[in-house]
Design a protein around this motif. Structure first.
Motif, PDB file in Angstrom:
ATOM      1  N   VAL A   4       0.915  -1.224  -0.028  1.00  0.00           N
ATOM      2  CA  VAL A   4       0.018  -0.445   0.139  1.00  0.00           C
ATOM      3  C   VAL A   4       0.942   1.316  -0.050  1.00  0.00           C
ATOM      4  CG1 VAL A   4      -1.904  -1.134   1.055  1.00  0.00           C
ATOM      5  CG2 VAL A   4      -0.220  -0.209   2.691  1.00  0.00           C
ATOM      6  N   SER A   5       0.596   2.335  -0.700  1.00  0.00           N
ATOM      7  CA  SER A   5       0.857   3.451  -0.729  1.00  0.00           C
ATOM      8  C   SER A   5       0.277   4.252   0.146  1.00  0.00           C
ATOM      9  CB  SER A   5       0.986   4.208  -2.097  1.00  0.00           C
ATOM     10  OG  SER A   5       1.830   3.643  -2.929  1.00  0.00           O
ATOM     11  N   THR A   6       0.619   4.419   1.346  1.00  0.00           N
ATOM     12  CA  THR A   6      -0.234   5.068   2.609  1.00  0.00           C
ATOM     13  C   THR A   6      -0.906   6.306   2.146  1.00  0.00           C
ATOM     14  OG1 THR A   6       1.768   5.711   3.504  1.00  0.00           O
ATOM     15  CG2 THR A   6       0.880   3.601   4.400  1.00  0.00           C
ATOM     16  N   GLY A   7      -0.276   7.191   1.451  1.00  0.00           N
ATOM     17  CA  GLY A   7      -0.940   8.551   1.547  1.00  0.00           C
ATOM     18  C   GLY A   7      -1.895   8.666   0.307  1.00  0.00           C
ATOM     19  N   TRP A   8      -2.160   7.314  -0.327  1.00  0.00           N
ATOM     20  CA  TRP A   8      -3.202   7.190  -1.506  1.00  0.00           C
ATOM     21  C   TRP A   8      -4.481   6.613  -0.691  1.00  0.00           C
ATOM     22  CZ3 TRP A   8      -0.957   5.353  -6.767  1.00  0.00           C
ATOM     23  CH2 TRP A   8      -0.280   6.278  -7.260  1.00  0.00           C
ATOM     24  N   LEU A   9      -4.122   5.995   0.287  1.00  0.00           N
ATOM     25  CA  LEU A   9      -5.596   5.292   0.852  1.00  0.00           C
ATOM     26  C   LEU A   9      -6.488   6.324   1.605  1.00  0.00           C
ATOM     27  CD1 LEU A   9      -3.974   2.199   2.676  1.00  0.00           C
ATOM     28  CD2 LEU A   9      -4.842   2.445   0.299  1.00  0.00           C
ATOM     29  N   ARG A  10      -7.665   5.942   1.475  1.00  0.00           N
ATOM     30  CA  ARG A  10      -8.688   6.810   2.077  1.00  0.00           C
ATOM     31  C   ARG A  10      -8.547   7.010   3.571  1.00  0.00           C
ATOM     32  NH1 ARG A  10     -14.585   4.591   0.437  1.00  0.00           N
ATOM     33  NH2 ARG A  10     -13.182   2.446   0.199  1.00  0.00           N
ATOM     34  N   GLY A  11      -8.754   8.143   4.068  1.00  0.00           N
ATOM     35  CA  GLY A  11      -8.512   8.265   5.524  1.00  0.00           C
ATOM     36  C   GLY A  11      -7.662   9.520   5.891  1.00  0.00           C
ATOM     37  N   SER A  12      -7.349   9.701   6.940  1.00  0.00           N
ATOM     38  CA  SER A  12      -6.699  10.664   7.685  1.00  0.00           C
ATOM     39  C   SER A  12      -5.217  11.056   6.934  1.00  0.00           C
ATOM     40  CB  SER A  12      -6.708  10.777   9.193  1.00  0.00           C
ATOM     41  OG  SER A  12      -5.840   9.557   9.481  1.00  0.00           O
ATOM     42  N   THR A  67     -10.318   4.999  -7.088  1.00  0.00           N
ATOM     43  CA  THR A  67     -10.833   4.714  -5.777  1.00  0.00           C
ATOM     44  C   THR A  67      -9.917   3.652  -4.942  1.00  0.00           C
ATOM     45  OG1 THR A  67     -13.279   5.057  -6.521  1.00  0.00           O
ATOM     46  CG2 THR A  67     -12.851   3.874  -4.484  1.00  0.00           C
ATOM     47  N   MET A  68      -9.497   4.053  -3.747  1.00  0.00           N
ATOM     48  CA  MET A  68      -8.662   3.193  -3.105  1.00  0.00           C
ATOM     49  C   MET A  68      -9.547   2.420  -1.792  1.00  0.00           C
ATOM     50  SD  MET A  68      -6.117   4.177  -4.969  1.00  0.00           S
ATOM     51  CE  MET A  68      -4.772   3.415  -4.367  1.00  0.00           C
ATOM     52  N   LEU A  69      -8.633   1.595  -1.125  1.00  0.00           N
ATOM     53  CA  LEU A  69      -9.106   1.058   0.059  1.00  0.00           C
ATOM     54  C   LEU A  69      -9.127   2.173   1.029  1.00  0.00           C
ATOM     55  CD1 LEU A  69      -6.631  -1.942  -0.374  1.00  0.00           C
ATOM     56  CD2 LEU A  69      -9.070  -2.208  -0.416  1.00  0.00           C
ATOM     57  N   ASP A  70     -10.124   1.739   1.816  1.00  0.00           N
ATOM     58  CA  ASP A  70      -9.784   2.340   3.377  1.00  0.00           C
ATOM     59  C   ASP A  70      -9.142   1.516   4.547  1.00  0.00           C
ATOM     60  OD1 ASP A  70     -11.657   0.783   4.549  1.00  0.00           O
ATOM     61  OD2 ASP A  70     -13.196   2.266   4.178  1.00  0.00           O
ATOM     62  N   TRP A  71      -8.869   2.073   5.552  1.00  0.00           N
ATOM     63  CA  TRP A  71      -8.035   1.170   6.606  1.00  0.00           C
ATOM     64  C   TRP A  71      -8.679   0.192   6.986  1.00  0.00           C
ATOM     65  CZ3 TRP A  71      -3.077   0.976   6.797  1.00  0.00           C
ATOM     66  CH2 TRP A  71      -2.270   2.046   5.969  1.00  0.00           C
ATOM     67  N   ASP A  72     -10.170   0.272   7.273  1.00  0.00           N
ATOM     68  CA  ASP A  72     -11.033  -0.785   7.715  1.00  0.00           C
ATOM     69  C   ASP A  72     -10.919  -1.997   6.694  1.00  0.00           C
ATOM     70  OD1 ASP A  72     -11.825   0.492  10.179  1.00  0.00           O
ATOM     71  OD2 ASP A  72     -13.628   1.136   9.164  1.00  0.00           O
ATOM     72  N   GLN A  73     -10.833  -1.706   5.400  1.00  0.00           N
ATOM     73  CA  GLN A  73     -10.615  -3.090   4.356  1.00  0.00           C
ATOM     74  C   GLN A  73      -9.493  -3.366   4.540  1.00  0.00           C
ATOM     75  OE1 GLN A  73     -11.920   0.125   1.262  1.00  0.00           O
ATOM     76  NE2 GLN A  73     -13.826  -1.329   0.686  1.00  0.00           N
ATOM     77  N   ALA A  81       2.200   0.300  10.720  1.00  0.00           N
ATOM     78  CA  ALA A  81       2.405  -0.248  11.926  1.00  0.00           C
ATOM     79  C   ALA A  81       1.642   0.246  12.971  1.00  0.00           C
ATOM     80  CB  ALA A  81       4.038  -0.024  12.492  1.00  0.00           C
ATOM     81  N   GLY A  82       0.887   1.521  12.782  1.00  0.00           N
ATOM     82  CA  GLY A  82       0.073   2.246  13.567  1.00  0.00           C
ATOM     83  C   GLY A  82      -1.408   1.886  13.457  1.00  0.00           C
ATOM     84  N   GLU A  83      -1.593   1.401  12.096  1.00  0.00           N
ATOM     85  CA  GLU A  83      -2.929   1.114  11.809  1.00  0.00           C
ATOM     86  C   GLU A  83      -3.373  -0.395  12.089  1.00  0.00           C
ATOM     87  OE1 GLU A  83      -5.613   2.792  10.871  1.00  0.00           O
ATOM     88  OE2 GLU A  83      -4.823   4.743  10.914  1.00  0.00           O
TER      89      GLU A  83
END
Length: 265
Positions: free
Chosen positions: A96-104, A113-119, A160-162
């Motif tokens: 995952v490219s963390t700055g591309w995922l939906r969320g904070s 359309t990207m994954l969110d962290w719950d997914q 790691a945080g998520e």
């Protein structure tokens, strides 16, 4: 043993990809057909961490190992690919490219359309290894040392945080790396990393330059079977290899120019 292993590189799995992702997308139907073929041929998908650990320790891999990997973090990996993987009991790795995922942490640069962290967490709980793919998906070999460290460490810290566990594997955006990039990824704590190369992976490549083969919208099932069997790969990707050599020359010239500019400052 040094038996070559096919590492498949997917991106979007989508019924309606946009122009930016279309060439590297596959339809849900094509993905399902490809996974069914792997099953029929007796392949056993393993994670990136499993492959690298086996090659380091000498512990045996299952018969006919193969890796199913996804880059970037498109929403279709959860919607379309996960049910197919679960049906066959297949492991996979998602980079995952963390700055591309939906969320904070979203930087707004995503192509579709990207994954969110719950997914992502649901994928992680379903035998999908979650690896790093940088924060904003740049060409890492073109960055300054400071920017390179930020991209690699920020990605690792967010995952790691998520997820509550540090990612062990990394994949280079665009497949580009250099000795400096590989050293940074290693020093950041990743145990292995994947390039592209469009070749089968083997131990001689080393844990930070494992090669993958690209699966895209134009990959028909007959070609897919040849790829996983290690047949005619050089011919299939001859144009890609020629372009890669050209891009490498351009990137080296840019690096030399930037170093010369910095030395004059």
């Amino acid at each position: 043993m040094n038996t070559p292993v096919p590492i498949l590189m997917y991106h979007a799995v989508s019924t309606s990809p946009n122009d930016a992702t279309r060439a590297l997308s596959v339809t849900p139907e094509a993905f399902a057909e490809q996974m069914a073929l792997l099953d029929d041929l007796g392949f056993t998908p393993v994670s990136t961490a499993q492959l690298a650990d086996s090659w380091r320790s000498g512990r045996p891999l299952p018969g006919r190992p193969v890796l199913v990997t996804f880059d970037d973090g498109y929403e279709g990996v959860h919607r379309h690919a996960l049910p197919v993987l679960a049906k066959h009991g297949f492991a996979a790795t998602l980079f995952v490219s963390t700055g591309w995922l939906r969320g904070s942490y979203d930087t707004g640069g995503a192509l579709d359309t990207m994954l969110d962290w719950d997914q992502v967490r649901e994928l992680a709980g379903a035998d999908v290894e979650i690896g790093g793919h940088s924060h904003t998906h740049p060409q890492l070999d073109q960055l300054t040392d400071e920017a390179l460290w930020f991209e690699v460490l920020r990605c690792k810290e967010i995952i790691a945080g998520e997820l509550g566990t540090r990612p062990a594997s990394f994949a280079y955006p665009y497949g580009y790396s250099s000795r400096r990039v590989r050293r940074t990824v290693r020093e950041a704590g990743f145990a292995q990393s994947l390039a592209v190369g469009n070749r089968l992976a083997n131990r001689r490549q080393g844990p930070y330059a494992l090669q993958r083969v690209t699966v895209r919208c134009s990959t028909r099932i007959e070609e897919f079977e040849r790829l996983v069997e290690g047949q005619a790969i050089a011919r299939t990707f001859a144009r890609d290899h020629a372009l890669t050599k050209g891009y490498a020359m351009v990137r080296r010239a840019r690096q030399i120019r930037r170093k010369a500019i910095r030395s004059r400052v």
